[in-house]
Design an enzyme around this catalytic site. Structure first.
Site, PDB file in Angstrom:
ATOM      1  CG  HIS A  74       7.351  48.529  44.803  1.00 29.40           C
ATOM      2  ND1 HIS A  74       8.018  49.275  44.525  1.00 29.40           N
ATOM      3  CD2 HIS A  74       7.314  48.415  46.265  1.00 29.40           C
ATOM      4  CE1 HIS A  74       8.881  49.624  45.723  1.00 29.40           C
ATOM      5  NE2 HIS A  74       8.348  48.939  46.523  1.00 29.40           N
ATOM      6  CE  LYS A 125      13.190  52.660  53.533  1.00 30.46           C
ATOM      7  NZ  LYS A 125      12.567  51.416  52.861  1.00 30.46           N
ATOM      8  NE  ARG A 146      11.814  42.880  48.663  1.00 28.55           N
ATOM      9  CZ  ARG A 146      12.503  43.891  49.065  1.00 28.55           C
ATOM     10  NH1 ARG A 146      13.322  44.483  48.035  1.00 28.55           N
ATOM     11  NH2 ARG A 146      12.791  43.967  50.225  1.00 28.55           N
ATOM     12  CB  SER A 153      13.199  51.789  46.100  1.00 28.39           C
ATOM     13  OG  SER A 153      11.631  51.328  46.080  1.00 28.39           O
TER      14      SER A 153
HETATM   15  N1  COA Z   1       9.733  45.096  44.689  1.00 32.28           N
HETATM   16  C1  COA Z   1      10.694  45.910  44.787  1.00 32.28           C
HETATM   17  N2  COA Z   1      11.197  46.196  45.962  1.00 32.28           N
HETATM   18  C2  COA Z   1      10.431  45.990  46.946  1.00 32.28           C
HETATM   19  C3  COA Z   1       9.117  45.380  47.000  1.00 32.28           C
HETATM   20  C4  COA Z   1       8.932  44.729  45.740  1.00 32.28           C
HETATM   21  N3  COA Z   1       7.870  43.940  45.730  1.00 32.28           N
HETATM   22  N4  COA Z   1       8.760  45.087  48.206  1.00 32.28           N
HETATM   23  C5  COA Z   1       9.708  45.771  49.100  1.00 32.28           C
HETATM   24  N5  COA Z   1      10.501  46.357  48.231  1.00 32.28           N
HETATM   25  C6  COA Z   1      11.653  47.162  48.677  1.00 32.28           C
HETATM   26  C7  COA Z   1      11.466  48.860  48.927  1.00 32.28           C
HETATM   27  O1  COA Z   1      11.575  49.160  47.459  1.00 32.28           O
HETATM   28  C8  COA Z   1      12.114  49.117  49.789  1.00 32.28           C
HETATM   29  O2  COA Z   1      13.469  49.347  49.408  1.00 32.28           O
HETATM   30  P1  COA Z   1      14.612  50.270  49.755  1.00 32.28           P
HETATM   31  O3  COA Z   1      14.741  50.071  51.331  1.00 32.28           O
HETATM   32  O4  COA Z   1      15.934  50.037  49.214  1.00 32.28           O
HETATM   33  O5  COA Z   1      13.964  51.633  49.495  1.00 32.28           O
HETATM   34  C9  COA Z   1      12.198  48.011  50.954  1.00 32.28           C
HETATM   35  O6  COA Z   1      11.850  46.780  50.035  1.00 32.28           O
HETATM   36  C10 COA Z   1      11.317  48.045  52.061  1.00 32.28           C
HETATM   37  O7  COA Z   1      10.705  49.436  51.888  1.00 32.28           O
HETATM   38  P2  COA Z   1       8.971  49.621  51.762  1.00 32.28           P
HETATM   39  O8  COA Z   1       8.023  48.535  51.145  1.00 32.28           O
HETATM   40  O9  COA Z   1       8.870  51.007  51.101  1.00 32.28           O
HETATM   41  O10 COA Z   1       8.710  49.538  53.317  1.00 32.28           O
HETATM   42  P3  COA Z   1       9.256  50.488  54.148  1.00 32.28           P
HETATM   43  O11 COA Z   1       9.995  49.337  55.137  1.00 32.28           O
HETATM   44  O12 COA Z   1      10.150  51.629  53.808  1.00 32.28           O
HETATM   45  O13 COA Z   1       7.899  50.926  54.623  1.00 32.28           O
HETATM   46  C11 COA Z   1       6.002  51.384  56.123  1.00 32.28           C
HETATM   47  C12 COA Z   1       7.330  50.474  55.935  1.00 32.28           C
HETATM   48  C13 COA Z   1       6.032  52.674  55.604  1.00 32.28           C
HETATM   49  C14 COA Z   1       4.862  50.306  56.052  1.00 32.28           C
HETATM   50  C15 COA Z   1       6.295  51.189  57.837  1.00 32.28           C
HETATM   51  O14 COA Z   1       7.348  51.896  58.208  1.00 32.28           O
HETATM   52  C16 COA Z   1       5.254  51.851  58.426  1.00 32.28           C
HETATM   53  O15 COA Z   1       3.745  51.263  58.573  1.00 32.28           O
HETATM   54  N6  COA Z   1       5.099  53.024  58.956  1.00 32.28           N
HETATM   55  C17 COA Z   1       4.169  53.769  59.610  1.00 32.28           C
HETATM   56  C18 COA Z   1       4.313  53.912  61.071  1.00 32.28           C
HETATM   57  C19 COA Z   1       3.973  52.808  61.837  1.00 32.28           C
HETATM   58  O16 COA Z   1       2.587  52.451  62.053  1.00 32.28           O
HETATM   59  N7  COA Z   1       4.802  51.974  62.482  1.00 32.28           N
HETATM   60  C20 COA Z   1       4.730  51.005  63.282  1.00 32.28           C
HETATM   61  C21 COA Z   1       4.757  49.525  62.424  1.00 32.28           C
HETATM   62  S1  COA Z   1       4.792  48.362  63.577  1.00 32.28           S
END
Ligand code: COA
Length: 162
Positions: A17, A41, A90, A128
């Protein structure tokens, strides 16, 4: 002023990140890291803990602000006058989900662009949940997260009696 939102769950924030954040900082005047409050989550760190940890690991960047948001990401971006949403890509398997989300967000709000950044290849395997799992099983997460996160993970699992 070009403002970008870097949203996520950050449970916890990893070196991957931070790699993305560093790239975003070079492209935008201000980057708001935003912890999604209504994530489905099950997190080990509370929202306040994740925000506090993000503040610590990003404090060297003057352009970075840490917040949380609830509700639709694009509405939040609109309120913040952000023109971009930063997401890390990624591996190919990230693409389908990210593509869907980016197109849905564009349909909801035309003026916010999703910008995909690729982390250094040494972080492509990192997530994560991998960090949480290794830490839970007492493995060394030194290469995955900053020292402050290492300590926070240790403390968290100790509190939970593992
Ligand atoms: N390095 C390490 N890990 C990474 C990474 C990086 N560069 N980029 C992504 N990840 C990992 C995260 O750690 C996470 O891992 P995990 O699932 O093992 O915990 C996973 O990839 C993706 O998670 P994250 O980046 O936290 O995104 P998310 O998918 O949980 O969150 C939101 C997505 C919050 C942005 C999205 O759900 C959102 O916009 N929610 C708001 C509601 C909304 O508007 N919804 C409509 C969307 S169309």
């Amino acid at each position: 002023m070009k403002i970008a939102i870097y949203p996520g769950t950050f449970d916890p924030v990893t070196n991957g990140h931070l790699d993305i954040l560093e790239r975003a900082v070079k492209l935008f005047d201000k980057v708001i890291i935003s912890v999604a409050r209504n994530s489905t989550k099950n997190t080990i760190f509370t929202e306040d803990e994740r925000i506090a940890l993000l503040k610590i690991v990003s404090k060297k960047y003057k352009k970075v602000q840490v917040e949380s948001f609830s509700g639709l990401l694009v509405e939040y971006a609109r309120r913040k006058k952000a023109t971009a949403i930063v997401r890390g890509l990624r591996v190919i398997s990230d693409f389908e989900y990210e593509f869907q989300m980016a197109l849905a967000n564009r349909r909801l709000h035309e003026d916010v662009e999703t910008v995909f950044l690729m982390p250094n290849e040494k972080y492509t395997y990192l997530s994560s949940s991998i960090v949480r799992e290794v830490a839970r099983l007492n493995g060394n997460v030194r290469d995955f997260v900053p020292p402050v996160i290492q300590r926070a993970l240790k403390k968290k699992w100790k509190q939970q009696g593992r």
